[in-house]
Design a protein around this motif. Structure first.
Motif, PDB file in Angstrom:
ATOM      1  N   GLY A  91      -5.186   3.834 -43.075  1.00 12.30           N
ATOM      2  CA  GLY A  91      -4.143   3.998 -44.079  1.00 12.30           C
ATOM      3  C   GLY A  91      -2.726   3.974 -43.560  1.00 12.30           C
ATOM      4  N   GLU A  92      -2.533   3.870 -42.247  1.00  7.81           N
ATOM      5  CA  GLU A  92      -1.196   3.925 -41.657  1.00  7.81           C
ATOM      6  C   GLU A  92      -0.763   2.534 -41.185  1.00  7.81           C
ATOM      7  N   ALA A  93       0.449   2.143 -41.568  1.00  5.97           N
ATOM      8  CA  ALA A  93       0.989   0.854 -41.155  1.00  5.97           C
ATOM      9  C   ALA A  93       1.777   0.991 -39.856  1.00  5.97           C
ATOM     10  N   ALA A  94       1.853  -0.096 -39.109  1.00  8.13           N
ATOM     11  CA  ALA A  94       2.717  -0.174 -37.941  1.00  8.13           C
ATOM     12  C   ALA A  94       4.088  -0.685 -38.385  1.00  8.13           C
ATOM     13  N   ASP A  95       5.022  -0.758 -37.443  1.00 10.20           N
ATOM     14  CA  ASP A  95       6.370  -1.211 -37.776  1.00 10.20           C
ATOM     15  C   ASP A  95       6.442  -2.711 -38.015  1.00 10.20           C
ATOM     16  N   ALA A  96       5.544  -3.464 -37.391  1.00  9.67           N
ATOM     17  CA  ALA A  96       5.519  -4.918 -37.559  1.00  9.67           C
ATOM     18  C   ALA A  96       4.143  -5.437 -37.182  1.00  9.67           C
ATOM     19  N   GLU A  97       3.894  -6.687 -37.530  1.00  9.64           N
ATOM     20  CA  GLU A  97       2.637  -7.336 -37.170  1.00  9.64           C
ATOM     21  C   GLU A  97       2.908  -8.804 -36.902  1.00  9.64           C
ATOM     22  N   PHE A  98       2.295  -9.304 -35.845  1.00 10.72           N
ATOM     23  CA  PHE A  98       2.433 -10.704 -35.468  1.00 10.72           C
ATOM     24  C   PHE A  98       1.090 -11.404 -35.635  1.00 10.72           C
ATOM     25  N   HIS A  99       1.138 -12.618 -36.171  1.00  8.04           N
ATOM     26  CA  HIS A  99      -0.071 -13.412 -36.390  1.00  8.04           C
ATOM     27  C   HIS A  99       0.006 -14.683 -35.552  1.00  8.04           C
TER      28      HIS A  99
ATOM     29  N   VAL B 299      -1.584  -8.830 -34.009  1.00  7.43           N
ATOM     30  CA  VAL B 299      -1.078  -7.845 -33.047  1.00  7.43           C
ATOM     31  C   VAL B 299      -0.117  -6.916 -33.781  1.00  7.43           C
ATOM     32  N   LEU B 300      -0.414  -5.622 -33.771  1.00 10.79           N
ATOM     33  CA  LEU B 300       0.445  -4.627 -34.392  1.00 10.79           C
ATOM     34  C   LEU B 300       1.510  -4.181 -33.392  1.00 10.79           C
ATOM     35  N   ALA B 301       2.689  -3.841 -33.916  1.00  6.20           N
ATOM     36  CA  ALA B 301       3.809  -3.464 -33.054  1.00  6.20           C
ATOM     37  C   ALA B 301       4.458  -2.186 -33.555  1.00  6.20           C
ATOM     38  N   ASP B 302       4.809  -1.328 -32.614  1.00  7.40           N
ATOM     39  CA  ASP B 302       5.536  -0.094 -32.907  1.00  7.40           C
ATOM     40  C   ASP B 302       6.895  -0.116 -32.219  1.00  7.40           C
ATOM     41  N   ARG B 303       7.818   0.651 -32.747  1.00  9.13           N
ATOM     42  CA  ARG B 303       9.136   0.799 -32.134  1.00  9.13           C
ATOM     43  C   ARG B 303       8.997   1.540 -30.816  1.00  9.13           C
TER      44      ARG B 303
ATOM     45  N   LEU C  95       0.492 -10.353 -25.754  1.00  3.49           N
ATOM     46  CA  LEU C  95      -0.596  -9.503 -26.204  1.00  3.49           C
ATOM     47  C   LEU C  95      -0.615  -8.203 -25.401  1.00  3.49           C
ATOM     48  N   PRO C  96      -1.151  -7.134 -25.973  1.00 10.78           N
ATOM     49  CA  PRO C  96      -1.271  -5.895 -25.199  1.00 10.78           C
ATOM     50  C   PRO C  96      -2.224  -6.080 -24.021  1.00 10.78           C
ATOM     51  N   GLU C  97      -2.040  -5.260 -23.002  1.00 13.78           N
ATOM     52  CA  GLU C  97      -2.873  -5.391 -21.802  1.00 13.78           C
ATOM     53  C   GLU C  97      -4.337  -5.090 -22.104  1.00 13.78           C
ATOM     54  N   ALA C  98      -4.591  -4.043 -22.884  1.00 14.70           N
ATOM     55  CA  ALA C  98      -5.961  -3.722 -23.309  1.00 14.70           C
ATOM     56  C   ALA C  98      -6.249  -4.478 -24.600  1.00 14.70           C
TER      57      ALA C  98
ATOM     58  N   ARG D 298      -1.605  -1.585 -29.557  1.00 14.49           N
ATOM     59  CA  ARG D 298      -0.370  -2.137 -30.103  1.00 14.49           C
ATOM     60  C   ARG D 298       0.601  -2.479 -28.976  1.00 14.49           C
ATOM     61  N   ILE D 299       1.509  -3.357 -29.282  1.00 18.38           N
ATOM     62  CA  ILE D 299       2.621  -3.601 -28.375  1.00 18.38           C
ATOM     63  C   ILE D 299       3.795  -2.741 -28.815  1.00 18.38           C
ATOM     64  N   GLU D 300       4.806  -2.672 -27.970  1.00 15.26           N
ATOM     65  CA  GLU D 300       6.060  -2.039 -28.340  1.00 15.26           C
ATOM     66  C   GLU D 300       7.154  -3.086 -28.405  1.00 15.26           C
ATOM     67  N   LEU D 301       8.079  -2.895 -29.349  1.00 11.34           N
ATOM     68  CA  LEU D 301       9.292  -3.699 -29.429  1.00 11.34           C
ATOM     69  C   LEU D 301      10.478  -2.761 -29.407  1.00 11.34           C
ATOM     70  N   GLY D 302      11.570  -3.196 -28.791  1.00  7.27           N
ATOM     71  CA  GLY D 302      12.768  -2.381 -28.781  1.00  7.27           C
ATOM     72  C   GLY D 302      13.365  -2.263 -30.174  1.00  7.27           C
TER      73      GLY D 302
END
Length: 260
Positions: free
Chosen positions: A138-146, A161-165, A195-198, A225-229
């Motif tokens: 039920g929780e969204a990430a800050d962004a998603e890349f396809h 790939v989901l991305a968080d701040r 892509l994330p390492e794991a 998830r990955i992180e973005l600045g």
């Protein structure tokens, strides 16, 4: 309760032509085709009378958006942290990044090869959603890349790939620069670095997340998830924000975890 079915969903070919901008030239005029496909002459949106709840009624070609039984995105269960995705990318890929009206999309030049789970695919395009379309419990990430791939028959595999701040991510600098350019811009993306390492992951049968919502798409969503600045997210959100289709019913489908 999520069951664990076959490891590779059956696919229905979706025309790759639906996914492309008008060629891979350096033209400053991006095609109006949306991030996953669609009719450039049609009008649809993420809000109001042309928003997601109305897509199926906008034109007969979009009927699957309301009648389909294997629609994307979906809400995903808690991560299981299983086996890593078997993915081998061909290295950095050149292409054009441009705003198509619904997202910022990198369209790969010919020859961008990726091997996923033993299948030889080519990277067609990459685009983003802010925030994420898939949710986790039920929780969204800050962004998603396809990362949209196709096989030689046109059947699609999308790696999500989901991305968080968080920390600045230099692997995304070229793509983000294209988002801020205001016109078509030559870009280079390195799938492996982005892509994330794991790479434990979910797999399920789904659809395009924009009109015409065609089904038969193999979805692979990475659990980590990955992180973005903050600056990178701000640049993406300045181009498009809340360009997100709500989650769709899972129905009779199952989510397959990458259990070792």
């Amino acid at each position: 309760m999520h069951r664990f079915p076959r490891s590779t969903p059956s696919l229905v070919a979706v025309p790759v032509a639906l996914l492309l901008l008008a060629g891979c030239s350096s033209s400053s005029e991006p095609d109006a085709a949306d991030a996953h496909g669609g009719d450039p002459g049609s009008v649809w949106s993420y809000t109001g009378d042309e928003g997601p709840s109305h897509w199926g009624a906008l034109t007969s070609e979009y009927g699957t958006c309301s009648s389909g039984e294997e629609q994307s995105p979906i809400d995903l269960p808690a991560p299981k942290r299983g086996a890593a995705l078997d993915l081998q990318a061909s290295g950095p890929v050149e292409g054009i990044t441009a705003d198509n009206g619904h997202t910022v999309q990198f369209t790969a030049a010919d020859g961008a090869r990726t091997r996923i789970g033993g299948d030889d695919l080519h990277l067609v395009q990459l685009h983003f959603h802010a925030g994420s379309e898939h949710t986790v419990e039920g929780e969204a990430a800050d962004a998603e890349f396809h990362f949209v791939h196709a096989d030689e028959d046109g059947a699609l595999t999308v790696v999500g790939v989901l991305a968080d701040r968080g920390a600045h991510n230099p692997a995304y600098d070229s793509f983000v620069a294209g988002a801020t350019a205001g016109a078509g811009r030559e870009s280079t993306v390195d799938l492996d670095a982005m892509l994330p390492e794991a790479r434990s992951h979910y797999r399920y049968d789904g659809s395009l997340t924009t009109p015409p919502c065609s089904e038969g798409v193999r979805w692979i969503v990475l659990e980590d998830r990955i992180e973005l600045g903050a600056d990178q997210l701000a640049d993406l959100e300045a181009a498009h924000v809340e360009n997100v289709r709500p989650v769709q019913p899972l129905g009779d489908r199952t989510v397959d975890y990458s259990l070792a």
